[in-house]
Design a protein around this motif. Structure first.
Motif: not given
Lengths: 535, 310
Positions: A94, A96-98, A102-103, A112-113, A164, A167, B203-204, B206-207, B211
């Motif tokens: 997925m 996401f919007q923002d 979101s990271l 993170q990746i 994102m 990722m 939000d992160y 949820r990210t 994953k």
């Protein structure tokens, strides 16, 4: 063959008012390699539908009432958490919007990746890092070997969305669910991201579910479209067919709500109309600090760089530009919410920059602002009546006895029922709240209104209503307005003239239609060509 | 980074000076003096004593004399124990008090953070209510109630742990550390819960779930760092409070730490002792707040890059 088949999905939420249905009896199927667009306004259930398939809806309060989501024949909804985790992020990713939120701001993007890769595959750290770098390269991050160790805040919004995407794709998923991935981005960046998604999709034969409220974005991308409203599918079909021959009334309404035309009636402004606002050589500068630990780098950011323009009585001037172009700073500098360094701002011949604090306070009656977010700009602890009456009473334009009459008048003006006067902001919808904000701005009968993205937070059908209201009100009260927006089609619909800003500089200013039909500056041309077209 | 630290340390100096000045004046305003006893000494003796400790000088002279000695590390002689200096008394008490404080801090952070995280994982369920009610009790129960209760249960009824002392028997350090740390643990649990709930709704997170990370990884790798910010802010002053000792806990368990001196010094109008302990405590507060700030900045890459230089 369909790789994902959703059958009769119903999801509900427990709220204080009982159980509310967020998704009702939704079915669709997804073919390998296609791009499915799910369109709908806020609250239509488009995101909940996709989140519930991956178990991303918190339960409780959420509850899957009914239905199946078959991924290669396996039902995602009844699967145990462990098996679902193997699909989530590995087979179905997925974005996401923002991209700003979101990271994880505390973690290097590379980590993170890598984390996404390492959780699903047995790879060494070094290998995972290589994968991260190549994923970043694939989404167009320059100098990926170095940037892999950067933190999210060191990237711009568009670049973060690329991160994102990298990722999400690093695990080579089969399906990518993109939830409003370009909504928070500038129009030129949006175009880049959409182009990127298209090229990756073609290269990898990726299957994409693209959730958005923006029909134009879907049109340029999707093969197949699902239109949702209030949790139900209203219309479904091939993209071309849905856009060209919409069957359902709601689809027609959505399509009609997008402003595509110019201002519907001619401007009342003529050669001889007196100038209301005259800005000469305005400069507003911020000092930005950067650099690590010892090295102190001071950087002057010219947010407003030598801007001169004038607005005539009764005119609506559109001010467009991307985020960071200085358009909001300009609006705020005019009314001295931000102090500028030099320049004159003449409102009816009075130089606002020269006023002292007391004079400024009195002068504020003549100009009002409408902000983007009606949620944030209305005091949640004041009733609508108090919100509207307050400015009238402070400026002694009404007494306690006759303020009610004026407040009623304002409610009529913005099309709200008088019976709502005793309610608090949270009891209204977004569109109604923006109407309240407009009423408050109008209360003092200002000469100038500065509207900073007043419709950007609204759904497209609500946006259409508010725009119509603004047109009516400006016409009725002969208001003068500076309308700041990033949305060019909205500006075209509303404004007499348009000014384009880039990096703090005014690059072009012309009559709306002249500018749209024959843009002179290369930046204006780039902006206009980036708008996803509906027709 | 060095510059930031230097600035903060320099900024602490006026704070400490002000603390010294206020304390100095307050104890002079308080009625009575160091040599007042139930049995009044003769005026000549008092006069001699005053002379010996320079108490007959004008107050401002005394103040500057004191400051002068202080910068040379001399806290002056104790008025109550004529043969010992304040420096000596404090440095004798510190090791024990600091050890107790350190254990209490570990109790506070360990129990507090863990139960806060547990509560935040399932808000508004039993998993949340139980630790949170316990922490409410922990906040409400003062040490002089909790201490004896713990002694009764674990020391007397169950007989698992010694009831007093410090370092005389095995495990005699457990109960005092628990008693001292309990209230702080309770605060930290509530702060952790709040911080974690806030971060878990980001939000992160949820990210991270999207994953495919298991829940414990999401919590440990993604949520904890941001969620602990309020805890760290509180941990600064908490550490200062714990390490400077507690009169109540040290009395209950008969621990020869520093705690007793705070109270005794005030009762005895032992001017130099009051000043000494106050300065000690104030310095701890300043130091630990600074440490907490440094830690916060270090944990947050955004601050690390921008705030430090300003």
């Amino acid at each position: 063959m369909a790789i994902l088949e959703v059958k009769n999905l119903s999801v509900s939420f427990y709220t204080r008012d009982g159980e509310t249905q967020a998704v009702q009896d939704v079915s669709f199927s997804l073919e390998a390699g296609e791009i499915l667009g799910i369109v709908g306004e806020s609250g239509s259930g488009k995101s909940v539908t996709c989140y519930s398939m991956l178990g991303l809806v918190p339960m409780p309060p959420g509850k899957i009432v009914n239905g199946q989501a078959l991924y290669h024949g396996q039902d995602l909804l009844t699967m145990d958490e462990k098996s679902l985790r193997d699909i989530r992020g590995k087979k179905i990713s997925m974005i996401f919007q923002d991209p700003m939120t979101s990271l994880n701001p505390y973690m290097r993007i590379g980590k993170q990746i890598m984390e996404a890769v390492q959780i699903h595959e047995k790879v060494s750290k070094k290998e995972a890092r290589e994968r991260a770098i190549s994923a970043l390269r694939e989404v167009g991050i320059v100098d990926a070997e170095k940037r892999v160790d950067a933190y999210p805040h060191e990237f711009s919004g568009g670049m973060r969305q690329r991160v994102m995407i990298a990722m999400a794709l690093a695990t080579e998923p089969e399906i990518l669910i993109a939830d409003e991935p370009t909504t928070a981005l500038d129009v030129t960046i949006q175009k880049q991201i959409l182009d990127l998604l298209k090229s990756i999709q073609a290269k990898r034969d990726l299957t994409i579910i693209f959730i958005t409220h923006d029909l134009a974005v879907i049109k340029s991308l999707a093969n197949h479209v699902v239109v949702m409203q209030k949790g139900k599918i209203m219309e479904e079909g091939e993209a071309q067919q849905v856009f060209n021959q919409p069957q359902h009334d709601y689809t027609k309404k959505l399509l009609a709500a997008i402003p595509t035309t110019a201002k519907s009636f001619p401007s009342k402004v003529t050669e001889s109309t007196p100038v209301l606002l005259d800005v000469h050589n305005l400069h507003t500068t911020f000092t930005k600090y950067s650099g690590i630990f010892f090295k102190k780098i001071e950087q002057e950011v010219k947010a407003v760089n030598d801007i001169s323009l004038s607005i005539k009585q009764g005119e609506i001037l559109g001010l467009v530009g991307e985020s960071g172009s200085g358009k909001s700073t300009f609006g705020r500098s005019i009314i001295r919410l931000i102090e500028s360094q030099s320049g004159d701002v003449l409102l009816n011949g009075v130089d606002l920059t020269k006023l002292n604090a007391v004079e400024l306070k009195t002068a504020r009656r003549d100009f009002q602002m409408i902000f983007q977010d009606p949620y944030a700009s209305l005091n949640p602890r004041m009733t609508v009546f108090d919100t509207l009456a307050e400015p009238l009473l402070t400026h002694k334009l009404a007494t306690r006895q006759d303020v009610g009459h004026q407040v009623n008048q304002l409610m009529d003006d913005v099309g709200l029922e008088r019976k709502h006067l005793r309610k608090y902001p949270h009891e209204f919808s977004g569109g109604q709240r923006q109407r309240i904000a407009i009423a408050r701005a109008l209360a003092l009968k200002p000469k100038l209104i500065i509207a900073d993205e007043p419709v950007s937070a609204l759904d497209v059908t609500i946006q259409a209503q508010v725009l119509k209201l603004l047109l009516e009100l400006t016409d009725k009260h002969n208001l003068t307005m500076l309308f700041i927006s990033h949305d060019l089609s909205v500006v075209r619909f509303l404004c007499d003239r348009v000014a384009v800003m880039q990096h703090g500089v005014l690059v072009e200013l012309d009559e709306t239609e002249t500018l749209f039909n024959n843009p002179q500056h290369s930046y204006t041309q780039k902006l206009l060509s980036a708008i996803p077209a509906l027709n | 980074m060095l510059k930031f630290l230097l600035k903060r340390i320099l900024a602490a100096i006026p704070v400490l000076l002000l603390v010294i000045l206020i304390t100095f004046l307050l104890i002079r305003i308080a009625p009575g003096g160091p040599f007042d006893r139930e049995r009044q000494a003769s005026p000549e003796v008092i006069e001699n004593l005053n002379k010996r400790y320079n108490l007959d000088d004008p107050v401002y002279v005394q103040f500057f004399n004191y400051l002068g000695n202080l910068v040379q590390g001399d806290f002056g002689p104790s008025f109550k124990y004529p043969n010992r200096s304040v420096t000596e008394i404090i440095s004798n008490g510190i090791p024990i008090t600091a050890e107790l404080g350190l254990y209490a801090l570990m109790v506070a952070i360990g129990i507090g953070v863990v139960s806060g995280v547990i509560a935040a994982l399932r808000p508004n369920t039993a998993q949340d209510y139980i630790p949170m009610s316990m922490s409410m009790i922990g906040i409400c129960l003062p040490a002089f109630v909790l201490g004896p209760i713990l002694v009764l249960i674990f020391g007397i009824y169950l007989g698992w742990l010694p009831v007093s002392g410090w370092g005389y028997q095995a495990y005699d350090k457990v109960l005092p550390s628990l008693t001292l740390g309990a209230a702080y643990a309770a605060y930290m649990a509530r702060l952790t819960r709040g911080g974690m709930l806030e971060v878990l709704s980001q939000d992160y997170i949820r990210t991270a779930i999207a994953k495919g990370l298991p829940k414990w990884k999401v919590v440990l790798h993604h949520a904890l760092r941001g969620g602990l910010a309020p805890v760290i802010t509180f941990a600064g002053p908490a550490a200062a409070g714990l390490l400077s000792g507690s009169f109540v806990v040290e009395s209950i368990f008969q621990i020869p730490g520093m705690g007793q001196f705070y109270l005794q010094a005030a009762f005895n109008r032992d001017y130099t002792m009051i000043l000494g302990t106050t300065i000690f405590f104030a310095s701890l507060i300043v130091i630990f707040n600074l440490l907490a700030d440094v830690l916060l900045v270090w944990l947050n890459p955004r601050l690390r890059h921008s705030t430090l230089k300003n």
